[in-house]
Structure formats: structure tokens, C-alpha cells
Scaffold this motif. Sequence first.
Motif, PDB file in Angstrom:
ATOM      1  N   UNK A  32       0.912  -1.549  -0.064  1.00  0.00           N
ATOM      2  CA  UNK A  32      -0.062   0.015  -0.216  1.00  0.00           C
ATOM      3  C   UNK A  32       0.913   1.276   0.046  1.00  0.00           C
ATOM      4  N   UNK A  33       0.630   2.180  -1.129  1.00  0.00           N
ATOM      5  CA  UNK A  33       1.349   3.503  -1.104  1.00  0.00           C
ATOM      6  C   UNK A  33       0.558   4.582  -0.173  1.00  0.00           C
ATOM      7  N   UNK A  34       0.334   4.180   0.933  1.00  0.00           N
ATOM      8  CA  UNK A  34      -0.294   5.250   1.724  1.00  0.00           C
ATOM      9  C   UNK A  34       0.525   5.896   2.955  1.00  0.00           C
ATOM     10  N   UNK A  35       0.154   7.002   3.465  1.00  0.00           N
ATOM     11  CA  UNK A  35       0.922   7.647   4.438  1.00  0.00           C
ATOM     12  C   UNK A  35       0.564   7.218   5.609  1.00  0.00           C
ATOM     13  N   UNK A  36       1.237   7.582   6.892  1.00  0.00           N
ATOM     14  CA  UNK A  36       1.285   7.056   8.063  1.00  0.00           C
ATOM     15  C   UNK A  36      -0.134   7.117   8.771  1.00  0.00           C
ATOM     16  N   UNK A  37      -0.574   8.299   8.321  1.00  0.00           N
ATOM     17  CA  UNK A  37      -2.106   8.483   9.061  1.00  0.00           C
ATOM     18  C   UNK A  37      -3.282   7.524   8.534  1.00  0.00           C
ATOM     19  N   UNK A  38      -2.982   7.365   7.187  1.00  0.00           N
ATOM     20  CA  UNK A  38      -4.069   6.034   6.744  1.00  0.00           C
ATOM     21  C   UNK A  38      -3.881   4.909   7.048  1.00  0.00           C
ATOM     22  N   UNK A  39      -2.367   4.656   7.244  1.00  0.00           N
ATOM     23  CA  UNK A  39      -2.192   3.336   7.686  1.00  0.00           C
ATOM     24  C   UNK A  39      -2.526   2.983   9.074  1.00  0.00           C
ATOM     25  N   UNK A  40      -2.344   4.095  10.136  1.00  0.00           N
ATOM     26  CA  UNK A  40      -3.151   4.081  11.381  1.00  0.00           C
ATOM     27  C   UNK A  40      -4.404   3.838  11.387  1.00  0.00           C
ATOM     28  N   UNK A  41      -5.178   4.468  10.558  1.00  0.00           N
ATOM     29  CA  UNK A  41      -6.585   4.409  10.174  1.00  0.00           C
ATOM     30  C   UNK A  41      -6.701   2.733  10.163  1.00  0.00           C
ATOM     31  N   UNK A  42      -6.134   2.227   9.083  1.00  0.00           N
ATOM     32  CA  UNK A  42      -6.263   0.801   8.728  1.00  0.00           C
ATOM     33  C   UNK A  42      -6.021  -0.142   9.748  1.00  0.00           C
ATOM     34  N   UNK A  43      -4.934   0.212  10.502  1.00  0.00           N
ATOM     35  CA  UNK A  43      -4.649  -0.645  11.765  1.00  0.00           C
ATOM     36  C   UNK A  43      -5.768  -0.353  12.807  1.00  0.00           C
ATOM     37  N   UNK A  44      -6.276   0.519  12.788  1.00  0.00           N
ATOM     38  CA  UNK A  44      -7.464   0.674  13.615  1.00  0.00           C
ATOM     39  C   UNK A  44      -8.702   0.027  13.399  1.00  0.00           C
ATOM     40  N   UNK A  45      -8.780  -0.042  12.156  1.00  0.00           N
ATOM     41  CA  UNK A  45     -10.046  -1.038  11.454  1.00  0.00           C
ATOM     42  C   UNK A  45      -9.764  -2.392  11.853  1.00  0.00           C
ATOM     43  N   UNK A  46      -8.245  -2.689  11.641  1.00  0.00           N
ATOM     44  CA  UNK A  46      -7.834  -3.984  11.745  1.00  0.00           C
ATOM     45  C   UNK A  46      -8.194  -4.411  13.360  1.00  0.00           C
ATOM     46  N   UNK A  47      -8.032  -3.863  14.309  1.00  0.00           N
ATOM     47  CA  UNK A  47      -8.369  -3.812  15.611  1.00  0.00           C
ATOM     48  C   UNK A  47      -9.919  -3.971  15.999  1.00  0.00           C
ATOM     49  N   UNK A  48     -10.445  -3.071  15.241  1.00  0.00           N
ATOM     50  CA  UNK A  48     -12.102  -2.923  15.492  1.00  0.00           C
ATOM     51  C   UNK A  48     -12.685  -4.499  14.891  1.00  0.00           C
ATOM     52  N   UNK A  49     -12.366  -4.690  13.650  1.00  0.00           N
ATOM     53  CA  UNK A  49     -13.149  -6.060  12.886  1.00  0.00           C
ATOM     54  C   UNK A  49     -12.467  -7.074  13.052  1.00  0.00           C
ATOM     55  N   UNK A  50     -11.020  -7.039  13.368  1.00  0.00           N
ATOM     56  CA  UNK A  50     -10.544  -8.704  13.509  1.00  0.00           C
ATOM     57  C   UNK A  50      -9.958  -8.895  15.070  1.00  0.00           C
ATOM     58  N   UNK A  51      -9.572  -8.086  15.489  1.00  0.00           N
ATOM     59  CA  UNK A  51      -8.560  -8.379  16.754  1.00  0.00           C
ATOM     60  C   UNK A  51      -9.999  -8.299  18.069  1.00  0.00           C
ATOM     61  N   UNK A  52     -10.762  -7.464  17.782  1.00  0.00           N
ATOM     62  CA  UNK A  52     -12.000  -7.653  18.880  1.00  0.00           C
ATOM     63  C   UNK A  52     -12.689  -9.022  18.839  1.00  0.00           C
ATOM     64  N   UNK A  53     -12.881  -9.903  17.938  1.00  0.00           N
ATOM     65  CA  UNK A  53     -13.531 -11.119  17.799  1.00  0.00           C
ATOM     66  C   UNK A  53     -12.455 -12.109  18.138  1.00  0.00           C
ATOM     67  N   UNK A  54     -11.229 -11.990  18.493  1.00  0.00           N
ATOM     68  CA  UNK A  54     -10.437 -13.022  18.846  1.00  0.00           C
ATOM     69  C   UNK A  54     -10.633 -13.777  19.923  1.00  0.00           C
TER      70      UNK A  54
END
Length: 768
Positions: free
Chosen positions: A186-208
Amino acid sequence: MTDAKVVHLNKVAPEHSPNSPVGRLPVALINLRDRAAQQLKQALQALFDNADDTLFEMADRATSNAEQSGFFEAMRDLRLKRKNIERGFLQKIFESFSTLNQYEIGRVPQLGTLSFDSLALIQNDELEERVALDSMVAKVMSRDGVAVSHLTTRLNALVSKKLDDKSNPLGPMSLCGLFLEACGGLGVEIRVKLIILKLFEKYVLSDLDQLYGEANQALVAAGVLPELKSAPAPRRPGAQHAGGRAGQGGAAVLAGVAGYADEGMQEVFGALQALLSEVRGAGMPRRELPADAVPISSNDLMRLLSHLQQRLPTQAAADFDLHHQLEQLLGRASAKSGRARVVGEVDEDVINLVSMLFEFILDDRSLPDSLKALIGRLQIPMLKVAVLDKTFFGRGSHPARRLLNEIASAALGWGEQDDTQRDSLYQKIEQVVQRLLNDFVDDPGIFSELLADFLAFTGAERRRSELLEQRTRDAEEGRARAELARRQVEQALNERLLGKTLPEVVVRLLQEAWSKVLMLTCLKHGTDSAEWQAALATMDDLVWSVEPHEDPEARLRLLELVPGLLKALREGMASAAFDPFSTSEFFSRLEALHVQAFQRFKRQLSEAEQPEAAVEIVAEAAGAAPEAPLLELPPVEEVAVAVELPAMIAVVEEIVLLAPGESRLAEPEVCLADDDEALLQVDNLRVGSWVEFQEDEEHKLRCKLAALIKPTGKYVFVNRTGMKVLEKTRMGLAVEFRHGAIRLLDDALLFDRALESVIGNLRRLKGA
């Protein structure tokens, strides 16, 4: 025996990671992996389904055009690369499981806690990323730490690779690291990457928590450490010192498990001994020993076995009676010493167990007969290992067991008709067997060395076969797409031509030339595209233009239609690279047809409405040179004589388009009921299943199901090199199953199947 003499695979074959040919996983672990991957896949899809909305909201709140453009560009980049990220993440999950039976612990994404000394070496963006990851992992561990620890403990009881919570392939640290790797493109800047990581936490990690709960339950159901409940580690007598050495926290859990695992491995042999003692005198002969019998030591037994091992290569393994040969040697030793020498009870049990294991192996229908002879010669080396190390029976990661399993796994696709003198696999197995028979005395380290070497060999072969297999799949899928497109074109032609009588040149043009244009359009754009509709409209216009019309308004429509029609036909045939000479001939004859159409209208025209303009339009559209004289229409009364009437053809049979070299002769196929057992057997076939077809009385064909091509319903089979050898329909396979001409080959681990069979037989004898 310890693992001190294990040869690390990364030293022998550095190319093993990440695509190393590793040991096969236990069934319970494969099921766990597949279920976890399915849940993670769904969670990842939810992440991407919501990513657009989140990034759009961020763009809406942007304070500058540049910032807004950055979010929109990120949305576009994420959409384009979504499939690759999803596929890459799941692929990495599978790879992390596939390496669990390697000896060397692979590197896990290093997402450990930060130290102040290292902060200066980290760029600001990377620092933000690591802080976010640490926070995400910490949240999961604070909530699900006990469940993660229990899962890690159970995995350690199943695999050879030593895991901790950080290297657990389903642990939050591994999952975060693998997701970050998958997002590397992904050619995105850090703030976008942090948003994607936050989404990963919300939709993936929260159901572990659900994933870990189900994973632990599944392993408990499979009998893996059911005692492990609320306690952080199982406490077993004799294993507490391991926990004391570990010191603190999760390390104590792992150390406790290590002690428990070793004890469990010894218990397997103890349980087998107990079963043997219970069936002696019932299903097995009881040992009748002379009163003065003196058991020989295990070292003396090893020397006797080494002596027999040197004699084995000159004899057929299947005809070699180990018990009889040992009795002869012991008889000579007894005669020399004057006292009866016998094998000790424990060693006798080992000999009986290994003999029963090899009886199963030499009886196993999944192994080709010519390779059984080779594998049968491993009986004495395997017996010597078992005498040296009783964990051989209980430790799935034991190098000797793994070597036997890997040889059997590689041999699964080997056909009897293969040339043994030139076949590389046969020669490699023969080389391994010969090396053991020649060099193995009492150092089991040779098994680790040979295992690493054999894995490197089969890995190289597997990579080659997988490449060819993928090409085979791609080719078959391409053929299926072409076949589907051909059926669509057939349907379009038959809908427009069937039952009509048209000039022969038009029918030929549509069937031979325009069908290729339609096929190319269908493959490139699909049947829902504007291009497909335009190609169909051109065909409709052509058919209308050569049909007889009496309506004066039809003349005006024909005048307007012909130039565009001929242009569309010419461009379409050029795009399909149709033969230029044939194209020219078609257009010459088509021009004549259109001229005749205008001649028919001439009777209805007044002298003031001469159709020279119409003829000019036809000639120019057909490609006539500007300086060429325009066609002159003869008087009405001469038309019937001067213009040759076109050859007409009635389309009464369905048009069938064939691929080059194809003959569509319908194979008579038996129709079976939907719930027929044979059809259910076919439906249970999975891609990757090995089967054996009985071609005739003498020949069998071993092949693997490489692909199920859904558009055509074809099952494509390949040999062990990845080359296509067979294709069948669902019904055709069902008939083969019904006639007994096909059978599934058991690809489960050979030693494990043999051990299960031995235990089952002993239990049956006990109950008899």
C-alpha cells in the motif's frame, strides 16, 4: 535421546523459508487452521467493506484539498489492492502453520516492546506504527491472555517447533505482523495506515476471544491436553522442576508443558507395553523362556541388529523374518556361552511393535508395491532408533518418524509404470535407504541429516510440480472460459439464424468470421457489456440488410444503415485478425447483395429518384477507391438477367462451434439419482486428493485432483509432476466409483496410521 544432534533445516537448505517443504500437520491442527482462516477471512472482508466509509468520512473532514486528495487516493489504492491483501494475509497464516513442524524456530514479526535505547534509531512513522501495534496487542492479551496461553500450550503438544505467545500463529502479535506484511504494497501515508490498523483492531482483533475459545474447544475435543482448564499450566508429578527453572510468567507455562510433553511421549510406549502384556497368550504367543535364560543388554541387541542390517540389502525386505534371524544369532551366542541368551522384555516389546508397524506399512494399499520393497528395508534402522529412544512411538516430530512419513508422502503419487532406473524420486529414496543401512550404527543424528536433505529434494520437486500444476489449472480455466464464451456465441447465432433462409455468404460470414468477433468480445468484456451489445446489434443489422423489404421506408433505413454497418463489420473482423483475403471476398459479395437490394427498390422509384447515390454509398462503404467509376444500375427490365441471384441457404440445424481439434461427440452418460452414494463420494473429493484409477487389469493410474472447473463441471487430474493426465465429469467419476474402478488414496501420515492400526488390533485382541 535429546535434540542436540538435530541438523537445523535452515543450515542445510537456506531456501526453505518461507516455502520450505515441511512436515505434515496433524489432522486436528489442519482443521483448526482452516476454521480460523475462515473466521479471519470474514473479519477481513468486514474491515474492507467499512474502510471506504471511514476514509470518506475522514476526507469529508479534511482541512485542505491536499489532505482530502490523500484520503481519496488511499480509498482508490485500497480498493485496487484489497484482494491481494486478503489473499496475502491468509496465505501468510497458512505458511505460518505449515512451518510448525520445522526444527528451527522461524522468525516471527518483531513487534516487541520498545526500549528507550532504540527509539533514536526509529523513524517517526515507524515509531507511530510500532506504538499502535503494541497497544493493539496489549489490549488483546489483557482480555484473552489466558486463552492465548492455553492455545499456545496445546499447539506445543502437537508440533515440533517451540512456540510462545508471540510466535503462536494465531496470537495477536503474529496476526498484526502478518497483516502489516500483507499491507506492505500500500502506498499510503502513516495517518492512513494508522486508520487501517484501527480498523483491523475493530473488525479482526475484537473477535479473537471467540476464535481462541473455539480453537481451544476443538483441540480439547481432539484429546489435546483436556486437563488444561483454569490453571496457567498443567501440574504433573516430576514436571514441577521445569517450571521452577523457567523463572516467571509465560516461560513457566512453556517449561511445564515441555516436561509434560516428554512424559506423555514416554507414556505412549508404556500404554503400548500394557496392551501387549494383556494380549499375550490370547491373540499373541506368550514368551516361553528357559529357566536359566539371561537377557542380553540393549547394546548387545544393537550390535546384533547392526549385523543383520548389513545382510539386509542382499535380501528381499518382505521375505526377511526378523524374529527368526535374531533367534538364530541368539542361538549361536547361547551355544558359545553355554547359557540361554534372550532379548529383554522391554526390547522384545519394541521389536514386536516395530514388526507390527511394518506389517501394516507393507500391507498399505496407498504405497506403490515397488516402493514398499524399499521402505520395508528401513525396518531394522527404525527398530534400532526405537530401542535407543522410546519417545519414537509418542513424538510425532521425531526425525526418524518424520523421515518415514515424508518418504511415504512423496511416494503417494509414484506410479508403477515409472522407470525406476531413471526416476529421480525412486533413486532418492533408494539413496536414503542405502545410506541408513550402510552408515547408521547408534547415532540417531543421521536421521535429522537425511530428513533435511530429503525435504530439500522434495521441496524442489514440489515447487516445480506446483508451478506446472498452476499452469495446468490456468490453461483449463482458460479453456473453460473459452468454452463458455463459445456457448454464448452459439446461442446468439442460433437465436438470430435458426429457421431463416438467408444468402449463403451472410450465413458463412456470421458463422466463420463474426462468431470470432463475438467470442473475443465475450472473453474481453463479458455479455453484460456495451461492446457485446454493439456486436449483436451489428449482426442484427446485417441480417436485416439482406432480407427482402417492400416498404419504401426500408430504402431510407438501408441508405442510412449500410455505411455504418460495413464499417463496423470491417473493424470487428480486423480486431479479430480474420484472414484479410477472406474478408475482401466477403465484402465484395456483400456489396453485390446490397446493390441488388437497391435494384429491387428501383421499380418503386420515379425517374427523378434515381438510386445512383445509393449505389455510390454502397461502393464507398465497401472500400471502393474514390476515382473508381460508380456502379451503374441496368434498366429495370434487365435486372433479372444481368444480376445473378445470390445462393440462398435455409438454416435448419443448430449451429455448433468447435474449438480447434475438438469433436463434440456426446459421450453416453449414465444418470444417477442426486442422493446416489457414488455421487456423494465424488462430492466429497477435495482438490489435492490423490486417487488411483484402475485403467485395465494390469495398469493403474495414480493422480491428484488439481482443479474443479465450475463453468464446465470438469474434474482435472494431474500426476506428481503437475502434468494433466485425465479429466472427468461429475457423473463420469460417479460411474467409476460405482464400478470400483477408482479409489481414494489415504494421504494421512503413514507412521501415524500404522500406529493407530496397531493400537486398534491390540485392543481388539484384548477384547476377544
